[in-house]
Design a protein around this motif. Structure first.
Motif, short mmCIF file in Angstrom:
data_model
loop_
_atom_site.label_atom_id
_atom_site.label_comp_id
_atom_site.label_asym_id
_atom_site.label_seq_id
_atom_site.Cartn_x
_atom_site.Cartn_y
_atom_site.Cartn_z
N HIS A 69 -42.94 24.21 0.48
CA HIS A 69 -44.16 23.39 0.31
C HIS A 69 -44.74 23.56 -1.10
O HIS A 69 -45.59 24.40 -1.35
CB HIS A 69 -45.20 23.80 1.37
CG HIS A 69 -46.35 22.85 1.48
ND1 HIS A 69 -47.01 22.63 2.67
CD2 HIS A 69 -46.95 22.04 0.56
CE1 HIS A 69 -47.98 21.74 2.46
NE2 HIS A 69 -47.96 21.38 1.19
N HIS A 71 -46.08 21.21 -4.56
CA HIS A 71 -46.39 19.92 -5.19
C HIS A 71 -46.07 20.02 -6.68
O HIS A 71 -46.80 20.67 -7.43
CB HIS A 71 -47.86 19.57 -5.01
CG HIS A 71 -48.26 19.36 -3.58
ND1 HIS A 71 -48.28 18.12 -2.98
CD2 HIS A 71 -48.64 20.24 -2.61
CE1 HIS A 71 -48.67 18.23 -1.71
NE2 HIS A 71 -48.90 19.51 -1.46
N MET A 101 -43.02 18.32 -2.49
CA MET A 101 -43.78 17.43 -1.61
C MET A 101 -43.77 15.99 -2.16
O MET A 101 -43.66 15.78 -3.37
CB MET A 101 -45.20 17.94 -1.46
CG MET A 101 -45.32 19.00 -0.38
SD MET A 101 -45.01 18.24 1.23
CE MET A 101 -44.68 19.70 2.23
N LYS A 156 -43.16 14.01 5.21
CA LYS A 156 -44.50 14.54 5.36
C LYS A 156 -45.44 13.37 5.42
O LYS A 156 -45.25 12.36 4.73
CB LYS A 156 -44.81 15.42 4.14
CG LYS A 156 -46.24 15.50 3.66
CD LYS A 156 -46.98 16.66 4.30
CE LYS A 156 -48.31 16.95 3.63
NZ LYS A 156 -48.23 17.71 2.41
N HIS A 243 -49.45 23.99 6.59
CA HIS A 243 -50.65 24.79 6.25
C HIS A 243 -51.72 24.88 7.32
O HIS A 243 -52.85 24.44 7.13
CB HIS A 243 -51.24 24.35 4.91
CG HIS A 243 -51.57 22.90 4.74
ND1 HIS A 243 -52.23 22.15 5.69
CD2 HIS A 243 -51.36 22.06 3.71
CE1 HIS A 243 -52.40 20.93 5.24
NE2 HIS A 243 -51.87 20.85 4.05
N ASP A 316 -47.97 26.02 -0.59
CA ASP A 316 -48.75 24.79 -0.82
C ASP A 316 -49.32 24.79 -2.23
O ASP A 316 -50.49 24.45 -2.45
CB ASP A 316 -49.85 24.58 0.22
CG ASP A 316 -50.48 23.18 0.12
OD1 ASP A 316 -49.90 22.31 -0.56
OD2 ASP A 316 -51.54 22.96 0.72
ZN LIG Z 1 -49.50 20.36 0.31
#
Ligand SMILES: [Zn+2]
Ligand SMILES: NC(=O)N[C@H]1NC(=O)NC1=O
Ligand SMILES: [Zn+2]
Length: 454
Positions: A69, A71, A101, A156, A243, A316
């Motif tokens: 995960h 970005h 992501m 996602k 998350h 994340d």
């Molecule tokens: Zn995320």
């Protein structure tokens, strides 16, 4: 062997499944593990003249961490984070594969054509291997099969505003359409599981509590209950909650898993390391969604990790430029939601896990094996075994690191972990047999591969 061994990694502490092995790992030219060796076997192979021996003494060698995960945001928002800096941070943190992501980049990974743009942007820039999530947004259902064929590991979607206009959130009927499509595949649908309840924002926006109250646990509960209800109607679709923050949602998850639903759940380091009570006014580096909650919530999340109710721990990592963090105003409501932490996960989990009844072997379970399984990479990544990719992190569990700007490889250095001293120092990171990062030295070449047709 049908392949000449080229490298021999030796340590008294190699993590093989749930044990320490005093031995070696023989790696072939193709970057795959040829054989895991006992101590006495290493004595034989180390005499081979064309084998490069990397003997790290008692430092730990374990499978490289897999962060499912992240970005990356390139292209389009490369000033927030990009492939070069993200994968350098990953390499410095002992991560050998990241999974990007589908949102925050422009374009988002919601069509095959957009995916090709992403691949082009990433090619040749990555220091670790990179796989990709696709996105489900309203109306892109006809792209999903094409995206799977093009190599995304799963999808996602958001059940609430994502923060970026190019990635609108889905309604239950959009999810239903996506599930019908994915039913015939082995893909997975992951959910940002918060649903709007139109909770008003009441109070001073520079006080964390104001933001926290605007995103109550009930928003996560509502979304997770919706996911579970839909998943029960489409039991062939693998589903995943990204998350998780709200401990209140755990009973729902336990029940769903008991009923046999193919559901996995992740949490993030920040929910396990911080508590809302400690977040200073204006400290928007702590803002993420769902929010960091109180100490009691954190303690229950740790219990859920320990009991395997939560399946994995990811970063994340979702940074942005400093202006968007609203540092000057300290306005939690307006600030970008997202925490930068990609580089620190291994040390964060290692530093805390002993206090929660977990062991060093759980790093491999929660941060490598389970994320690999989620993304289908477990067939050749995430274990030290014959035919697996030679992806390792070599680290010193006793040494400490201090998180300060000069050691951070992320493009934007703002992070709530600044100033923290942690146990666990990465010494070398090895991707398919090649050392991509070495403590105290420069990075080697960007030999990371894009995992699009594994
Ligand atoms: Zn995320
Ligand atoms: N768009 C985006 O990256 N959002 C992420 N940030 C965050 O705090 N939670 C998320 O889902
Ligand atoms: Zn999210």
């Amino acid at each position: 062997f049908n392949m000449e061994p080229v490298k021999l990694f030796i340590s008294t502490n190699i993590i093989v499944e749930h044990k320490f092995l005093n031995g070696g790992i023989l790696v072939g030219k193709d970057g795959k593990i040829l054989k895991v060796l006992s101590k006495s076997e290493t004595l034989v192979y180390r005499t081979y003249k064309d084998v490069e021996v990397i003997d790290v003494g008692d430092y730990v060698i374990m499978p490289g961490v897999i962060d499912s995960h992240v970005h990356v945001n390139e292209p389009g928002r490369t000033d927030w984070e990009g492939y070069e800096t993200a994968t350098k941070a990953a390499a410095a943190g002992g991560i050998t594969t990241i999974v990007d992501m589908p949102l925050n980049s422009i374009p988002p990974t919601t069509t095959v054509q957009n995916f090709m743009t992403k691949i082009q942007a990433a090619t040749g820039k990555t220091y670790v291997d990179v796989a990709f999530w696709g996105g489900v947004i309203p109306g892109n259902q006809d792209e999903l099969i094409g995206l799977i064929k093009a190599g995304v590991v799963g999808f996602k979607c958001f059940m609430i505003e994502s923060g970026v206009d190019e990635f609108p959130f889905v309604q239950p009927n959009d999810i239903e359409i996506a599930m019908k499509t994915l039913e015939k595949t082995n893909s997975v649908l992951a959910f940002h599981a918060e649903m709007n309840e139109n909770t008003p924002v009441i109070g001073d926006p520079t006080v964390y509590e104001t933001f926290l109250k605007s995103r109550p646990p009930s928003m996560e509960l509502k979304a997770i209950a919706t996911v579970i209800a839909l998943a029960k109607r489409h039991p062939n679709v693998r589903t995943h909650i990204v998350h998780l923050s709200a401990a209140e949602a755990l009973p729902l998850i336990v029940d769903a898993k008991k009923s046999g639903l193919n559901l996995t759940v992740e949490t993030c380091h920040h929910y396990l390391n911080f508590k809302s009570e400690d977040i200073p006014n204006k400290a928007t580096q702590y803002k993420c969604t769902p929010p960091i909650r109180d100490l009691k919530n954190q303690q229950i999340l740790w219990e859920a990790v320990k009991h395997g109710i939560l399946d994995m721990i990811v970063s994340d990592h979702s940074p942005c430029t400093p202006d968007l963090k609203e540092l000057e105003t300290g306005n939690f409501i307006r600030a970008w939601g997202g925490i930068a932490s990609l580089q620190f996960g291994l040390s964060l989990f290692w530093t805390q896990l002993k206090n929660h009844g977990l062991s060093i072997f759980d790093i491999n379970r929660y941060m490598t094996h389970m994320p690999a399984k989620l993304t289908g990479l477990h067939t050749h990544k995430g274990a030290i075994a014959t035919n697996y990719d030679a992806d390792f992190v070599i680290w010193d569990p006793h040494a400490t690191i201090l998180i300060e700007p000069s050691m951070i490889q992320h493009k934007n250095k703002l992070t709530p972990y600044m100033g923290k001293k942690l146990y666990g120092k990465v010494l070398k990171t090895v991707v398919r047999g090649q050392i991509v990062y070495e403590d105290g030295k420069q990075f080697n070449s960007p030999v990371g591969k894009l995992l699009i047709n594994e």
